[in-house]
Design a protein around this motif. Sequence first.
Motif, PDB file in Angstrom:
ATOM      1  N   ALA A  71       2.824  -2.473 -37.472  1.00  0.00           N
ATOM      2  CA  ALA A  71       1.944  -2.745 -38.788  1.00  0.00           C
ATOM      3  C   ALA A  71       1.104  -1.458 -38.926  1.00  0.00           C
ATOM      4  O   ALA A  71       0.883  -1.110 -40.249  1.00  0.00           O
ATOM      5  CB  ALA A  71       1.111  -3.861 -38.283  1.00  0.00           C
ATOM      6  N   VAL A  72       0.273  -0.860 -37.918  1.00  0.00           N
ATOM      7  CA  VAL A  72      -0.174   0.567 -38.199  1.00  0.00           C
ATOM      8  C   VAL A  72       0.613   1.526 -38.914  1.00  0.00           C
ATOM      9  O   VAL A  72       0.270   2.188 -39.766  1.00  0.00           O
ATOM     10  CB  VAL A  72      -0.998   0.852 -37.172  1.00  0.00           C
ATOM     11  CG1 VAL A  72      -1.479   2.307 -37.190  1.00  0.00           C
ATOM     12  CG2 VAL A  72      -1.871   0.047 -36.568  1.00  0.00           C
ATOM     13  N   LEU A  73       1.892   1.788 -38.387  1.00  0.00           N
ATOM     14  CA  LEU A  73       2.803   2.669 -38.851  1.00  0.00           C
ATOM     15  C   LEU A  73       3.343   2.362 -39.999  1.00  0.00           C
ATOM     16  O   LEU A  73       3.335   3.304 -40.973  1.00  0.00           O
ATOM     17  CB  LEU A  73       4.120   2.817 -38.079  1.00  0.00           C
ATOM     18  CG  LEU A  73       3.729   3.539 -36.227  1.00  0.00           C
ATOM     19  CD1 LEU A  73       4.796   3.330 -35.645  1.00  0.00           C
ATOM     20  CD2 LEU A  73       3.208   4.895 -36.640  1.00  0.00           C
ATOM     21  N   ILE A  74       3.526   1.254 -40.737  1.00  0.00           N
ATOM     22  CA  ILE A  74       3.960   0.716 -42.087  1.00  0.00           C
ATOM     23  C   ILE A  74       2.810   1.039 -43.038  1.00  0.00           C
ATOM     24  O   ILE A  74       2.839   1.715 -44.011  1.00  0.00           O
ATOM     25  CB  ILE A  74       4.458  -0.811 -42.078  1.00  0.00           C
ATOM     26  CG1 ILE A  74       5.671  -0.866 -41.253  1.00  0.00           C
ATOM     27  CG2 ILE A  74       4.502  -1.305 -43.421  1.00  0.00           C
ATOM     28  CD1 ILE A  74       6.122  -2.093 -40.977  1.00  0.00           C
ATOM     29  N   ALA A  75       1.557   0.637 -42.361  1.00  0.00           N
ATOM     30  CA  ALA A  75       0.278   0.926 -43.312  1.00  0.00           C
ATOM     31  C   ALA A  75       0.168   2.594 -43.652  1.00  0.00           C
ATOM     32  O   ALA A  75       0.053   2.777 -44.741  1.00  0.00           O
ATOM     33  CB  ALA A  75      -1.016   0.187 -42.763  1.00  0.00           C
ATOM     34  N   ILE A  76       0.411   3.111 -42.559  1.00  0.00           N
ATOM     35  CA  ILE A  76       0.205   4.649 -42.742  1.00  0.00           C
ATOM     36  C   ILE A  76       1.387   5.169 -43.639  1.00  0.00           C
ATOM     37  O   ILE A  76       0.878   6.141 -44.713  1.00  0.00           O
ATOM     38  CB  ILE A  76       0.313   5.284 -41.422  1.00  0.00           C
ATOM     39  CG1 ILE A  76      -1.107   5.096 -40.784  1.00  0.00           C
ATOM     40  CG2 ILE A  76       0.291   6.907 -41.572  1.00  0.00           C
ATOM     41  CD1 ILE A  76      -1.164   5.838 -39.156  1.00  0.00           C
ATOM     42  N   GLY A  77       2.553   4.646 -43.364  1.00  0.00           N
ATOM     43  CA  GLY A  77       3.889   5.184 -44.159  1.00  0.00           C
ATOM     44  C   GLY A  77       3.353   4.830 -45.664  1.00  0.00           C
ATOM     45  O   GLY A  77       3.690   5.551 -46.633  1.00  0.00           O
ATOM     46  N   LEU A  78       3.053   3.555 -45.934  1.00  0.00           N
ATOM     47  CA  LEU A  78       2.659   3.189 -47.338  1.00  0.00           C
ATOM     48  C   LEU A  78       1.634   3.795 -47.991  1.00  0.00           C
ATOM     49  O   LEU A  78       1.904   4.491 -48.957  1.00  0.00           O
ATOM     50  CB  LEU A  78       2.337   1.805 -47.449  1.00  0.00           C
ATOM     51  CG  LEU A  78       3.273   0.784 -47.338  1.00  0.00           C
ATOM     52  CD1 LEU A  78       2.748  -0.516 -47.041  1.00  0.00           C
ATOM     53  CD2 LEU A  78       4.422   1.054 -48.308  1.00  0.00           C
ATOM     54  N   ALA A  79       0.586   4.224 -47.199  1.00  0.00           N
ATOM     55  CA  ALA A  79      -0.557   5.010 -47.792  1.00  0.00           C
ATOM     56  C   ALA A  79       0.190   6.545 -48.018  1.00  0.00           C
ATOM     57  O   ALA A  79      -0.410   7.038 -49.167  1.00  0.00           O
ATOM     58  CB  ALA A  79      -1.722   5.183 -46.570  1.00  0.00           C
ATOM     59  N   VAL A  80       0.863   7.109 -47.184  1.00  0.00           N
ATOM     60  CA  VAL A  80       1.280   8.270 -47.430  1.00  0.00           C
ATOM     61  C   VAL A  80       2.103   8.273 -48.810  1.00  0.00           C
ATOM     62  O   VAL A  80       2.096   9.261 -49.752  1.00  0.00           O
ATOM     63  CB  VAL A  80       2.113   9.060 -46.369  1.00  0.00           C
ATOM     64  CG1 VAL A  80       2.938  10.256 -46.842  1.00  0.00           C
ATOM     65  CG2 VAL A  80       1.291   9.177 -45.171  1.00  0.00           C
ATOM     66  N   VAL A  81       2.931   7.266 -48.959  1.00  0.00           N
ATOM     67  CA  VAL A  81       3.746   7.176 -50.264  1.00  0.00           C
ATOM     68  C   VAL A  81       3.272   6.955 -51.471  1.00  0.00           C
ATOM     69  O   VAL A  81       3.216   7.812 -52.483  1.00  0.00           O
ATOM     70  CB  VAL A  81       4.947   6.116 -50.036  1.00  0.00           C
ATOM     71  CG1 VAL A  81       5.661   5.826 -51.278  1.00  0.00           C
ATOM     72  CG2 VAL A  81       5.925   6.392 -48.931  1.00  0.00           C
TER      73      VAL A  81
END
Length: 186
Positions: free
Chosen positions: A14-24
């Motif tokens: 969940a944290v990795l997905i959130a970070i990935g979305l924030a970066v995109v």
Amino acid sequence: MAEQKSQTWEWIKAVLIAIGLAVVIRYFLFAPILVDGVSMMPTLHDQNRMIVNKIGYKVGEPQRFDIIVFKATEEKDYIKRVIGLPGDHIEYKNDVLYVNGKPYKESYLDQYKKEATDGPLTYDFTLEEITGEKTVPKGKLFVLGDNRRYSKDSRTIGAVSIKDVIGKANFVYWPMEDIHMIKKPQ
């Protein structure tokens, strides 16, 4: 133990997905920017924080009077208003903008024009006088700051390449008393 590992793994995902979305979102869709200076007064104020829409110009072109953010130097971005599009002839005469011979009202300057008792807000010029070009070149934009007397814009740096445009300024989110959507003048 296996259940705790599974729960920990779910949290990590969940944290990795959130970070990935924030970066995109940050690098491809929208970005925050700080207004540095008074060149866009009264529309934007020094130290306003804004959201820049990076995707709008991927599917469309800048329009006259859009407020854009562009790469001015390697380390500096500028915020200015689009006045001239490719192929346009630009002229200012008696504090009135003429595009291809047609006068345009710049309502966002009304307040400043009233306060400018010591002469015009925008001095008289033609595009050819300041750039040597009769029209805005293909692939370029002619931009001005709203605070015409105190703006480093196309009058000094020349036309801006559309390729250098980062995005369109859409929304001021800070300080709280300045929160607003940026509307295109009529």
